[in-house]
Design an enzyme around this catalytic site. Structure first.
Site, PDB file in Angstrom:
ATOM      1  CB  CYS A 241      36.771  32.189  46.374  1.00 17.13           C
ATOM      2  SG  CYS A 241      36.957  33.489  45.132  1.00 17.13           S
ATOM      3  CB  ILE A 242      37.702  28.346  49.559  1.00 19.47           C
ATOM      4  CG1 ILE A 242      38.196  28.085  48.138  1.00 19.47           C
ATOM      5  CG2 ILE A 242      37.285  27.026  50.203  1.00 19.47           C
ATOM      6  CD1 ILE A 242      37.140  27.559  47.195  1.00 19.47           C
TER       7      ILE A 242
END
Length: 419
Positions: free
Chosen positions: A261-262
């Protein structure tokens, strides 16, 4: 007998979702293009951290089945798309898995079916990418013949407090009726539903959540770089700042960001903004800072190696924790790879210790794995704490005979050097 729910993509999002649905009594089947994944699940083996083999076996006992045959979609009332959304080699959004999933669903789409996209993507994906594929492939109309919704996943691997059941669930639909059907579905196993105004708002909310973390991690990383240059203890700074009960959310510096995600989601936002002529300057600045962190760790380690061994060539380096997150068996986008590559390029002898990772490769090269932590540290010139797994007790690390570069601010000792 047709499954009531088909989950497309049985990875870190789809398998926990399937487990939650099964536990609520929903007749569920899972579809995945990987025959290896399907075979393992069918034999009761989990490939996803946080879902154990016993839970998969229990799912199978009550009727769950995994398959790579898209015919499983026939007659399903609800289909949830949980396939990966990564980046191309050029760093642009890669929606090929979403497009393939939508085309597969379109072949089996029937009136009244609810189709939900959970895969993270830029605003407009549900309406501008998925909807046309479903409508062209089926001849049906979203909002009239079938229901189309977007509900971003909020899976946090390794989190024992927040799960699918008690984490508020954002739900949106192409029409109010689509959203109503999605709310009815998720309410069967989620405690709190938050209805977004539309699919673009829900898609943007997901990107904002992870971009918030991305930017703030970059901020504390750059503060850490400044503190290193000026002789300020960044960890004491963070300890003091975090004592403020309002107006400050604590983030910690580290060797870089990892996970699915990040490092990825903000790139979706940046690419979408750029395509519409909007320069997201803060994202560009954050990416610049975060991309520097693995190199900063390598430079610090090489300095320690020179002090301990005289030169980096032939020096023994032990990487402690190569996953992207503590106590989670996941090495996706882990900064440990870039750090290991930098040390190998300098001629160092690099090995790793991680109880969660049986094999770790860097540019096609498999690093030797240390099993006995104490013995490995006794024979290393420098150890680098990259991930603060629970097994790395700070006092034990601080008493190590080798020099220790601590990128997590956990260890204390005369041979410990902080990030």
């Amino acid at each position: 007998m047709a499954a009531e729910l088909v989950v497309m993509g049985l990875g870190h999002v789809g398998l926990p979702l399937s487990r939650a649905a099964v536990s609520a009594g929903v007749a569920t089947a899972g579809y995945d293009v990987s025959g290896t994944v399907v075979k393992g699940l069918s034999e009761g083996r989990s490939h996803v951290g946080g879902v154990c083999d016993a839970e998969v076996a229990a799912m199978l006992d009550v009727g769950f089945r995994a398959t790579d045959d898209p015919a499983v979609l026939e007659g399903a009332q609800t289909v949830v798309i949980c396939v990966p959304t990564g980046l191309t080699a050029e760093g642009l959004p890669d929606l090929s898995a979403v497009e393939a999933a939508a085309e597969a669903v379109a072949a089996w789409l029937h009136p009244g079916m609810l189709v939900v996209l959970e895969s993270t993507s830029y605003p407009g994906t549900t309406e501008d990418v998925v909807r046309p594929l479903l409508e062209r492939g089926s001849g049906l109309r979203a909002g009239e013949d079938f229901h189309l919704a977007f509900s971003p996943q909020r899976i946090d691997p390794g989190n024992t407090t927040w799960n699918i059941h008690n984490t508020p669930k954002i739900v949106s639909g192409c029409t109010a009726l689509c959203a109503k059907y999605a709310v009815a579905f998720y309410s069967r196993f989620v405690d709190q539903i938050v209805v977004a105004r539309g699919t673009r708002e829900a898609e943007m909310a997901k990107l904002l959540e992870n971009t918030y973390r991305y930017v703030n991690i970059a901020l504390v990383d750059e503060v850490a770089l400044f503190c290193h240059e000026t002789g300020i203890d960044i960890w004491d700074v963070l300890h003091c700042a975090a004592s403020k009960p309002f107006g400050f959310a604590p983030f910690s510096p580290g060797p870089g960001v990892g996970g699915h995600c990040i490092p990825v989601d903000p790139r979706y936002l940046a690419a979408r903004a750029e395509s519409q002529g909007f320069p997201f300057r803060m994202l560009a600045a954050a990416q610049d800072v975060l991309s520097r962190m693995p190199g900063h760790v390598v430079d610090r380690a090489l300095t320690l190696l020179t002090e301990a061994h005289g030169r980096p060539e032939g020096a023994r380096v032990l990487l402690l924790g190569v996953t992207y997150k503590p106590d989670v068996a996941d090495v996706r986008e882990t900064p440990a790879r870039r750090i290991a590559a930098g040390l190998l390029a300098a001629g160092a002898d690099v090995r790793y210790h991680d109880p969660y990772v049986a094999e770790f490769t860097v540019d096609g090269r498999t690093l030797p794995r240390a099993v006995d932590l104490q013995d490995a540290m006794d024979h290393a010139d420098v150890a680098i704490l990259l991930q603060d797994h629970a097994c790395y007790a700070s006092q034990a690390l601080g008493r190590a005979r080798c020099a220790l570069l601590d990128t997590r601010g956990k260890a204390v000792g005369s041979r410990v050097t902080l990030l």
